[in-house]
Scaffold this active site. Structure first.
Site, mmCIF file in Angstrom:
data_model
loop_
_atom_site.group_PDB
_atom_site.id
_atom_site.type_symbol
_atom_site.label_atom_id
_atom_site.label_comp_id
_atom_site.label_asym_id
_atom_site.label_seq_id
_atom_site.Cartn_x
_atom_site.Cartn_y
_atom_site.Cartn_z
ATOM 1 N N CYS A 3 -2.880 5.610 9.729
ATOM 2 C CA CYS A 3 -1.768 4.963 10.433
ATOM 3 C C CYS A 3 -2.217 3.670 11.066
ATOM 4 O O CYS A 3 -3.214 3.633 11.781
ATOM 5 C CB CYS A 3 -1.271 5.832 11.580
ATOM 6 S SG CYS A 3 -0.549 7.347 11.087
ATOM 7 N N ASN A 48 -6.125 4.429 15.955
ATOM 8 C CA ASN A 48 -7.091 4.150 14.891
ATOM 9 C C ASN A 48 -7.515 2.699 15.024
ATOM 10 O O ASN A 48 -6.665 1.812 14.982
ATOM 11 C CB ASN A 48 -6.451 4.381 13.515
ATOM 12 C CG ASN A 48 -6.026 5.823 13.330
ATOM 13 O OD1 ASN A 48 -6.769 6.734 13.666
ATOM 14 N ND2 ASN A 48 -4.823 6.023 12.824
ATOM 15 N N GLY A 63 5.522 -1.965 7.140
ATOM 16 C CA GLY A 63 6.905 -2.383 7.326
ATOM 17 C C GLY A 63 7.713 -1.529 8.275
ATOM 18 O O GLY A 63 7.304 -0.434 8.673
ATOM 19 N N GLU A 64 8.864 -2.059 8.650
ATOM 20 C CA GLU A 64 9.790 -1.369 9.545
ATOM 21 C C GLU A 64 11.008 -0.949 8.706
ATOM 22 O O GLU A 64 11.842 -1.785 8.342
ATOM 23 C CB GLU A 64 10.180 -2.323 10.692
ATOM 24 C CG GLU A 64 11.326 -1.870 11.547
ATOM 25 C CD GLU A 64 11.263 -0.397 11.950
ATOM 26 O OE1 GLU A 64 10.257 0.059 12.494
ATOM 27 O OE2 GLU A 64 12.258 0.312 11.690
ATOM 28 N N GLU A 123 0.821 -1.214 0.000
ATOM 29 C CA GLU A 123 0.000 0.000 0.000
ATOM 30 C C GLU A 123 0.849 1.255 0.000
ATOM 31 O O GLU A 123 1.908 1.311 0.628
ATOM 32 C CB GLU A 123 -0.835 0.064 1.284
ATOM 33 C CG GLU A 123 -1.831 -1.022 1.382
ATOM 34 C CD GLU A 123 -2.994 -0.646 2.307
ATOM 35 O OE1 GLU A 123 -3.789 -1.521 2.586
ATOM 36 O OE2 GLU A 123 -3.091 0.529 2.719
ATOM 37 N N CYS A 136 5.043 -6.904 7.821
ATOM 38 C CA CYS A 136 5.969 -6.406 8.837
ATOM 39 C C CYS A 136 6.182 -7.485 9.892
ATOM 40 O O CYS A 136 5.218 -8.096 10.355
ATOM 41 C CB CYS A 136 5.402 -5.150 9.503
ATOM 42 S SG CYS A 136 6.542 -4.393 10.685
ATOM 43 N N CYS A 142 3.606 -5.378 16.358
ATOM 44 C CA CYS A 142 3.088 -4.487 17.401
ATOM 45 C C CYS A 142 1.593 -4.771 17.538
ATOM 46 O O CYS A 142 0.881 -4.927 16.549
ATOM 47 C CB CYS A 142 3.325 -3.025 17.025
ATOM 48 S SG CYS A 142 5.076 -2.650 16.806
ATOM 49 N N CYS A 172 2.637 8.507 1.929
ATOM 50 C CA CYS A 172 3.012 7.560 2.971
ATOM 51 C C CYS A 172 3.437 6.276 2.259
ATOM 52 O O CYS A 172 2.622 5.656 1.572
ATOM 53 C CB CYS A 172 1.806 7.339 3.876
ATOM 54 S SG CYS A 172 2.095 6.116 5.153
ATOM 55 N N CYS A 213 -1.271 -2.716 15.622
ATOM 56 C CA CYS A 213 -1.068 -2.357 14.211
ATOM 57 C C CYS A 213 -1.539 -3.469 13.275
ATOM 58 O O CYS A 213 -1.153 -4.626 13.418
ATOM 59 C CB CYS A 213 0.412 -2.061 13.973
ATOM 60 S SG CYS A 213 0.788 -1.675 12.252
HETATM 61 N N1 SAH Z 1 7.407 0.559 11.533
HETATM 62 C C1 SAH Z 1 7.426 1.984 11.587
HETATM 63 C C2 SAH Z 1 6.385 2.626 10.694
HETATM 64 C C3 SAH Z 1 5.005 2.168 11.044
HETATM 65 S S1 SAH Z 1 3.539 3.069 10.839
HETATM 66 C C4 SAH Z 1 7.206 2.434 13.021
HETATM 67 O O1 SAH Z 1 6.860 1.612 13.844
HETATM 68 O O2 SAH Z 1 7.409 3.589 13.324
HETATM 69 C C5 SAH Z 1 3.677 4.659 11.415
HETATM 70 C C6 SAH Z 1 3.060 4.919 12.791
HETATM 71 O O3 SAH Z 1 1.708 4.467 12.942
HETATM 72 C C7 SAH Z 1 3.866 4.221 13.867
HETATM 73 O O4 SAH Z 1 4.153 5.131 14.878
HETATM 74 C C8 SAH Z 1 2.903 3.163 14.304
HETATM 75 O O5 SAH Z 1 3.191 2.699 15.583
HETATM 76 C C9 SAH Z 1 1.573 3.885 14.214
HETATM 77 N N2 SAH Z 1 0.415 2.996 14.314
HETATM 78 C C10 SAH Z 1 0.393 1.657 14.139
HETATM 79 N N3 SAH Z 1 -0.850 1.179 14.357
HETATM 80 C C11 SAH Z 1 -1.631 2.225 14.682
HETATM 81 C C12 SAH Z 1 -3.025 2.384 14.987
HETATM 82 N N4 SAH Z 1 -3.851 1.340 14.999
HETATM 83 N N5 SAH Z 1 -3.472 3.622 15.265
HETATM 84 C C13 SAH Z 1 -2.643 4.693 15.211
HETATM 85 N N6 SAH Z 1 -1.334 4.607 14.917
HETATM 86 C C14 SAH Z 1 -0.817 3.398 14.649
#
Ligand code: SAH
Length: 338
Positions: A328, A285, A156-157, A89, A109, A113, A102, A116
């Site tokens: 996000c 979210n 992804g990270e 995406e 990933c 977490c 974005c 996510c």
């Molecule tokens: N892997 C990277 C990029 C991920 S996405 C990282 O962890 O930073 C970017 C942001 O969205 C990250 O801070 C991630 O933790 C956050 N994120 C993930 N799931 C989310 C959710 N359900 N609601 C809001 N933010 C979220």
């Protein structure tokens, strides 16, 4: 031969010379793939017919558009199909003055977490440099407008794919003309990698996903935190700031009742107090697999006030594209919100 996207003017010029063509063809090739969105060298009409036929099979490196959906706020989510059939995406986020993309850095990933959606779907592989650059071109072409900002906050990270991400950053900067200061790489933290990224001396913004104000809480949300204590992560951040002279932005997801209480604000303020930093609060979210709650606007404001009281520079990121699962943490490469 590797795809052409992601390669610099010098590299492309070397390649055309190796093909027995004059050097200026390199500049034409660069212009046609980065500015005119050529997907195929046969489209490049300034090249001779004979040479076009010879290089017809050379891969530019563009992905296929698999699906596109527009959210009511104008955010557009793209599902792109890669040559191995994987789907990733990218999201285009327009505002009055900007067009932000974005981008994803991996297919899926491995960090898992808990809050996510991407992590729930598992991990397939790292993206190649051209697959990252392609996402930006796709959005720029579709909007018919120059991309101004890039955030590596898709699937992804990024720091598990640092070599390709760094190459993509350089290409986005030099080949597409996006300022390094307008590029943000977001990481949950991978041991040793923040320090290593610092050594690249890029002028990008580093965003670090903290999400918890103490080690114990962080471990419950982010499995990888067990092997990478907050203290070590923060130490690496200090080194990064020292080496690059850039500020760090700390991201903190807000989960009602879990990490948004006044004592969490106190711990967080203490943790980032030594930095010239910025805290970005992301109200959770919702995703279907877990039942965390997004705090109310009132609770969010209370947390902001607690941080401000302690002199922390703070902003709240109200995610765009929520209605189309483009916000996000909601990226899972499915057409969920058709
Ligand atoms: N892997 C990277 C990029 C991920 S996405 C990282 O962890 O930073 C970017 C942001 O969205 C990250 O801070 C991630 O933790 C956050 N994120 C993930 N799931 C989310 C959710 N359900 N609601 C809001 N933010 C979220």
């Amino acid at each position: 031969m590797k795809p052409l996207l992601g390669q610099s003017l010098e590299e492309l010029t070397d390649w055309v010379k190796g093909q027995g063509q004059p050097a200026y063809r390199g500049k034409q090739l660069h212009q046609w793939i980065y500015e005119r969105y050529a997907r195929n060298l046969t489209e490049i009409t300034v090249f001779s017919k004979a040479w076009r036929a010879e290089v017809a099979e050379v891969a530019v490196g563009r992905s296929q558009l698999h699906f596109r959906s527009v959210a009511p706020d104008g955010t557009i989510k793209y599902l792109l199909r890669l040559t191995d059939g994987s789907i990733i995406e990218a999201v285009g986020i327009p505002t009055v003055k900007r067009l932000t993309v974005c981008v994803s850095s991996q297919v899926g990933c491995p960090m898992a977490c808990d809050f996510c959606a991407t992590g729930k779907g598992g991990f397939l592989r790292n993206l190649e440099t051209h697959e990252i650059v392609d996402q930006v071109l796709t959005v720029q072409e579709d909007f018919g407008q120059r991309v101004s900002n890039i955030v590596f906050m898709g699937m992804g990270e990024p720091l598990l794919n640092a070599p390709n991400v760094v190459k993509a950053v350089r290409s986005l900067n030099q080949d597409i003309g996006i300022g390094q200061r307008s590029i943000t790489v977001s990481t949950v933290g991978i041991p040793g990698q923040i320090r290593r990224l610092g050594d690249e001396k890029l002028q990008i913004t580093l965003a670090v996903s903290l999400h918890a104000s103490n080690q114990q809480l962080r471990e419950t949300l982010i499995p990888s935190a067990q092997k990478y204590p907050l203290k070590t992560l923060i130490d690496e951040c200090y080194d990064y700031v020292h080496v690059t002279g850039r500020r760090i932005s700390f991201e903190y997801i807000l989960l009602a009742g879990l990490n948004d209480l006044p004592h969490h604000a106190g711990e967080l303020a203490e943790m980032v107090g030594g930095f010239q930093s910025h805290v970005n609060l992301i109200p959770y979210n919702p995703i279907s697999e877990v039942d965390y709650q997004r705090p109310s606007d009132h609770q969010i404001q209370d947390f902001v006030d607690e941080l401000k009281k302690r002199n922390v520079a703070v902003s709240v990121r109200y995610s765009r594209g929520l209605e189309k699962d483009a916000a996000c943490g909601q990226l899972r490469a499915q057409k969920l919100a058709d």
